[in-house]
Design a protein around this motif. Structure first.
Motif, short mmCIF file in Angstrom:
data_model
loop_
_atom_site.label_atom_id
_atom_site.label_comp_id
_atom_site.label_asym_id
_atom_site.label_seq_id
_atom_site.Cartn_x
_atom_site.Cartn_y
_atom_site.Cartn_z
N SER A 207 0.81 -1.22 0.00
CA SER A 207 0.00 0.00 0.00
C SER A 207 0.85 1.28 0.00
O SER A 207 0.49 2.26 -0.65
CB SER A 207 -0.97 0.00 1.18
N ASN A 208 1.98 1.26 0.72
CA ASN A 208 2.80 2.48 0.76
C ASN A 208 3.36 2.83 -0.61
O ASN A 208 3.39 3.99 -1.00
CB ASN A 208 3.94 2.34 1.78
N THR A 209 3.81 1.81 -1.34
CA THR A 209 4.31 2.05 -2.70
C THR A 209 3.19 2.58 -3.58
O THR A 209 3.39 3.52 -4.36
CB THR A 209 4.84 0.74 -3.30
N GLN A 212 2.48 6.14 -2.87
CA GLN A 212 3.59 6.98 -3.28
C GLN A 212 3.51 7.32 -4.78
O GLN A 212 4.02 8.34 -5.22
CB GLN A 212 4.88 6.23 -2.98
N THR B 279 -5.50 8.30 6.66
CA THR B 279 -4.50 7.99 5.63
C THR B 279 -4.49 9.08 4.56
O THR B 279 -3.44 9.59 4.17
CB THR B 279 -4.81 6.63 4.97
N TRP B 283 -1.57 11.93 3.43
CA TRP B 283 -0.98 11.67 2.12
C TRP B 283 -0.54 12.96 1.43
O TRP B 283 -1.27 13.94 1.44
CB TRP B 283 -1.99 10.92 1.25
N SER B 288 6.75 9.41 0.38
CA SER B 288 6.59 8.13 1.06
C SER B 288 5.55 8.26 2.16
O SER B 288 5.41 9.31 2.76
CB SER B 288 7.90 7.69 1.71
N HIS B 289 4.85 7.16 2.41
CA HIS B 289 3.79 7.20 3.42
C HIS B 289 3.81 5.99 4.30
O HIS B 289 4.25 4.93 3.92
CB HIS B 289 2.41 7.25 2.77
N SER B 290 3.25 6.20 5.44
CA SER B 290 2.94 5.08 6.31
C SER B 290 1.59 5.42 6.90
O SER B 290 1.36 6.54 7.34
CB SER B 290 3.99 4.97 7.40
N HIS B 291 0.66 4.48 6.86
CA HIS B 291 -0.66 4.79 7.43
C HIS B 291 -0.75 4.37 8.89
O HIS B 291 -1.82 4.35 9.47
CB HIS B 291 -1.78 4.15 6.60
#
Lengths: 293, 293
Positions: A207-209, A212, B279, B283, B288-291
């Motif tokens: 999900s992170n990719t 992104q 989330t 965003w 790059s993300h982390s939920h």
């Protein structure tokens, strides 16, 4: 021109209403109440309200106009709290996104005074909440739907129309049930779909990719998924029947597209996309449309 | 610095690429070809290309860089038309939204020259098409995904990376199949959903009234539904398997929300909305993300 606005709920919607009335010179004094005392205090510090009230009842006392800007689920209990102060001379409005439940709440809370209540839905908002984000022009240029019932006093309906017009809004009236069907289709369902898309992505391993790589299309499509979960929980619950009905119609339209893809029916797929695309390309916010062109 | 760009397809994407290269001083001459002669002529009149070519082959003749900006479904036939001019010194790229099919088309069309082909997907676009809307800054600040295969020449991959970086893009590389899964999730599926929502509304009796009431949420959610039907037909067909798989995941997420509404499970509904909302609120495009936060 109003003497005193009793503002119940000093958040984004309520705070912006108070600022707009002040800027337009339509009110002399704003007495505000919020469930959280710190919000009320902050509203006064920011000049959104002039006087802090310790209860909804005291916010409404002496007001010739009362605005409820609370979650729709809190409408009935709030109206009950102020019912003894509502006279035929008081204009009481809300700003909720659903109207059948609000009308029902007003009937049961206000009894014979229900004629003073004009259910209102200004079609505006932001993805941020709180009085800090209140702005005098939040309502400028937006549509406002009023959903009077057979018991609504004509005088109060006129005053409501004049007031929103004076704030730069396009005002129209509609039956509460038509309102709720329409907004299930063009607002509540899109929100539900945007929430669902996010959850569908979050549930995937990479999900992170995925997030992104998302671009401007995703950004605009999912903007409404950042909406306040408690507010949207209440709206979806209040308009549950209509939203679920619209959701079923949507699933049928989606299945048509899926079938055209699955069967690799190029012409049918193109026809379905063309119908949607040409309608959307000709659509302008707040204007009449025909998808025959 | 390139001597001559052979531009095949002088629409929004191709025209903007030519303008961007010229503005950056990265190319001396642009020779362009479009399927419709009037488009090629218009591109020259607008200064997007310098010379009109009567065929894809003649557009590619003498070019040290060739850009295919044609519908993805036309990739193979176009590459076949120019295959004899592709040398290890030529950089050939596309700008298509799907990559597994493009890689397959390049393999079968270019044979041993496939190493000169660098599949590229710049994540940008507009809802308007045509060379009239080409703009030198369309690619500025966007992400560009390159999906080289094991046969791609390192030298051409480096040149492609440098070129897109020089245009102000963030360049990354990825396997074609990962690219297609990711874009099915964050781009193609949202398009499919936006098309489906429009069709679902159009199919209703009071569709004009509904559209007239739609506000800013609907506007942003459905912006991508105005996309070109032929382009999206091709993209959905090209990435059919991945899009249908993502569509099924989406339907599961939607059904979870529907169930929470149907059962009036307030807490579960709020939890599902909170997951999506937090989330989306955290965003940012291209980051790059982390939920988990």
């Amino acid at each position: 021109m109003f003497e005193q606005l009793g503002l119940i709920g000093c958040g984004l919607m309520g705070g912006s209403f108070a600022l707009a009335l002040k800027q337009a010179g339509l009110v002399k004094r704003v007495v505000g109440y919020s469930k959280s005392p710190s919000t009320t205090e902050r509203a006064r510090e920011l000049g959104v309200i002039d006087v802090e009230a310790p209860s909804a009842l005291l916010a409404a006392a002496g007001a010739d106009i009362v605005l409820l800007a609370v979650p729709v689920a809190a409408t009935e209990v709030t109206l009950k709290a102020i019912r003894h102060l509502v006279t035929p001379q008081t204009l009481v409005m809300d700003v909720g996104s659903t109207k059948q439940d609000v009308v029902q709440a007003a009937r049961s809370a206000l009894g014979n005074s229900v004629g003073s209540f004009v259910p209102a839905h200004p079609i505006t908002g932001r993805e941020v909440a709180g009085v800090e984000h209140a702005q005098a022009d939040l309502y400028r240029g937006c549509q406002v739907i009023l959903t009077p019932t057979e018991r609504t006093l004509t005088a109060q309906l006129r005053r409501a129309e004049q007031l929103w017009s004076a704030l730069g809004c396009q005002v129209s009236t509609m039956a509460p049930e038509h309102h709720d069907t329409a907004f299930a289709a063009v607002s509540h369902l899109p929100h539900l779909l945007a929430f669902a898309l996010l959850n569908s992505i979050i549930g995937q391993e990479r999900s992170n990719t995925l997030l992104q790589l998302a671009g401007p299309g995703f950004r605009d499509f999912t903007r409404i998924a950042a909406g306040d979960p408690k507010i949207w929980r209440d709206i979806l619950r209040a308009n549950r029947t209509e939203v679920l009905a619209q959701s079923r119609l949507f699933e049928q339209a989606l299945q048509q597209l899926q079938a055209a893809m699955q069967e690799d029916d190029t012409q049918h797929l193109e026809d379905l996309l063309t119908l949607a695309s040409s309608t959307r390309a000709h659509w302008r916010m707040g204007q009449s449309h025909s998808h025959e062109d």
